[in-house]
Design an enzyme around this catalytic site. Structure first.
Site, mmCIF file in Angstrom:
data_model
loop_
_atom_site.group_PDB
_atom_site.id
_atom_site.type_symbol
_atom_site.label_atom_id
_atom_site.label_comp_id
_atom_site.label_asym_id
_atom_site.label_seq_id
_atom_site.Cartn_x
_atom_site.Cartn_y
_atom_site.Cartn_z
ATOM 1 N N CYS A 221 0.966 -1.221 0.115
ATOM 2 C CA CYS A 221 0.062 -0.133 -0.027
ATOM 3 C C CYS A 221 0.944 1.146 0.049
ATOM 4 O O CYS A 221 0.659 2.146 -0.833
ATOM 5 C CB CYS A 221 -1.051 0.028 1.276
ATOM 6 S SG CYS A 221 -2.007 1.362 1.507
ATOM 7 N N CYS A 222 1.945 1.192 0.853
ATOM 8 C CA CYS A 222 2.776 2.454 0.800
ATOM 9 C C CYS A 222 3.623 2.529 -0.479
ATOM 10 O O CYS A 222 3.629 3.622 -0.974
ATOM 11 C CB CYS A 222 3.901 2.235 2.037
ATOM 12 S SG CYS A 222 3.250 2.541 3.797
ATOM 13 N N CYS B 93 -0.624 8.559 7.165
ATOM 14 C CA CYS B 93 -1.847 8.264 7.003
ATOM 15 C C CYS B 93 -2.837 7.996 8.366
ATOM 16 O O CYS B 93 -2.543 7.220 9.213
ATOM 17 C CB CYS B 93 -2.188 6.896 6.148
ATOM 18 S SG CYS B 93 -1.556 7.218 4.507
ATOM 19 N N CYS C 99 -3.025 4.448 9.929
ATOM 20 C CA CYS C 99 -1.934 3.938 10.175
ATOM 21 C C CYS C 99 -1.160 4.840 11.295
ATOM 22 O O CYS C 99 -0.046 4.307 11.463
ATOM 23 C CB CYS C 99 -0.966 3.725 8.882
ATOM 24 S SG CYS C 99 -1.679 2.629 7.640
ATOM 25 N N CYS D 30 8.649 3.856 5.783
ATOM 26 C CA CYS D 30 7.525 3.634 4.832
ATOM 27 C C CYS D 30 8.033 3.090 3.539
ATOM 28 O O CYS D 30 7.434 2.693 2.474
ATOM 29 C CB CYS D 30 6.516 4.679 4.703
ATOM 30 S SG CYS D 30 7.412 5.992 3.678
HETATM 31 S S1 SF4 Z 1 0.919 4.720 5.680
HETATM 32 FE FE1 SF4 Z 1 -1.016 3.058 5.795
HETATM 33 S S2 SF4 Z 1 -2.696 3.666 4.272
HETATM 34 FE FE2 SF4 Z 1 -0.907 5.170 4.238
HETATM 35 S S3 SF4 Z 1 0.256 4.256 2.408
HETATM 36 FE FE3 SF4 Z 1 1.000 3.327 3.932
HETATM 37 S S4 SF4 Z 1 0.016 1.327 4.384
HETATM 38 FE FE4 SF4 Z 1 -1.198 2.802 3.099
#
Ligand code: SF4
Length: 247
Positions: free
Chosen positions: A125-126, A208, A211, A237
């Protein structure tokens, strides 16, 4: 136009760093301006360090460029801070968004909150929401300016003020490398710099919304990031790991 190969030899870069280590933050940013012109921009997370840094950068150059990533999952308070910062500095913030086709495909295949299911999913996701847009943004720059500090720990302890960023073919400049967190806090307060109200609610490190949680007194400053993973070495991240945006 940006240059995509190192413009300094290792010896030259070492000499530049030796000089800049003794210079003020304003002087470092002046050097950035003179060396890279408008191919330089601050890549900001809008955390406390980045807000302090942009205040100084704007003082050096009223046309300083300010970039950020909007992952589309940020807290409401962060979106409010974008607006406050634009008003305060009359800056045209350059927003970079995830590729929407990639987001749609990811959500369709995996769900909206799949990142809670293992580190690999979170990193995926990141990758879609942060790392790819960051690479796209940085591919346009000769130098990117960050709010990293050495005493934030992890890989940040050994950063130089100016580094060749081989992953993005440009220079990364860390003018706050020698600042402490207390210095940043005092500077923001003394200069009435807009900052994220979540910092006053137990969120020293922001990202985010799904998170990030508030931390308890005594907890590590980044303990609220991806807290469910429980691995202190996994608090990056991917952005700062591949060569370093997160507050
Ligand atoms: S912090 Fe969480 S929602 Fe944001 S990009 Fe990474 S995994 Fe995705």
């Amino acid at each position: 136009m940006r240059q995509t190969t190192p413009r300094f030899t290792e010896t030259e870069l070492a000499a530049i760093n030796e000089k800049l280590e003794a210079d003020s933050t304003e002087d470092i940013l002046q050097w950035v301006d003179e060396t890279f012109g408008n191919t330089a921009a601050q890549m900001s997370s809008f955390g406390l360090e980045d807000q302090a840094l942009f205040h100084i950068y704007w003082g050096v150059n009223k046309n300083a460029r300010l970039m950020t990533l909007d992952t589309l999952r940020l807290p409401t308070e962060t979106y409010s801070l974008f607006d406050q910062t634009k008003l305060r500095y009359k800056v045209d913030v350059e927003f970079f968004y995830p590729n929407m086709d990639s987001v749609a495909e990811m959500v369709k295949e995996k769900g909206n909150n799949f990142f809670y299911m293992g580190r690999a999913n979170r990193e995926f996701c990141c990758g879609v929401r942060k790392v790819e847009p960051l690479g796209r943004a940085l591919s346009t720059l000769g130098a990117w300016v960050t709010g990293l500090r050495r005493d934030q720990g992890m890989d940040r302890g050994s950063i130089n003020i100016v580094e060749w960023d081989a992953a993005h073919n440009n220079y990364k400049v860390n003018p706050l490398a020698n600042w402490s967190f207390d210095q940043v806090q005092s500077f923001v307060k003394e200069n009435e710099i807009p900052y994220n109200e979540l910092h006053d609610k137990g969120y020293p490190s922001l990202g985010c919304a799904p998170c990030t949680r508030a931390i308890e007194p005594g907890e590590d400053i980044r303990a609220g990031r991806w807290w469910w993973e429980g691995d202190p070495d996994a608090k990056e991240c991917g952005i700062h790991v591949v060569q370093a945006l997160e507050s």
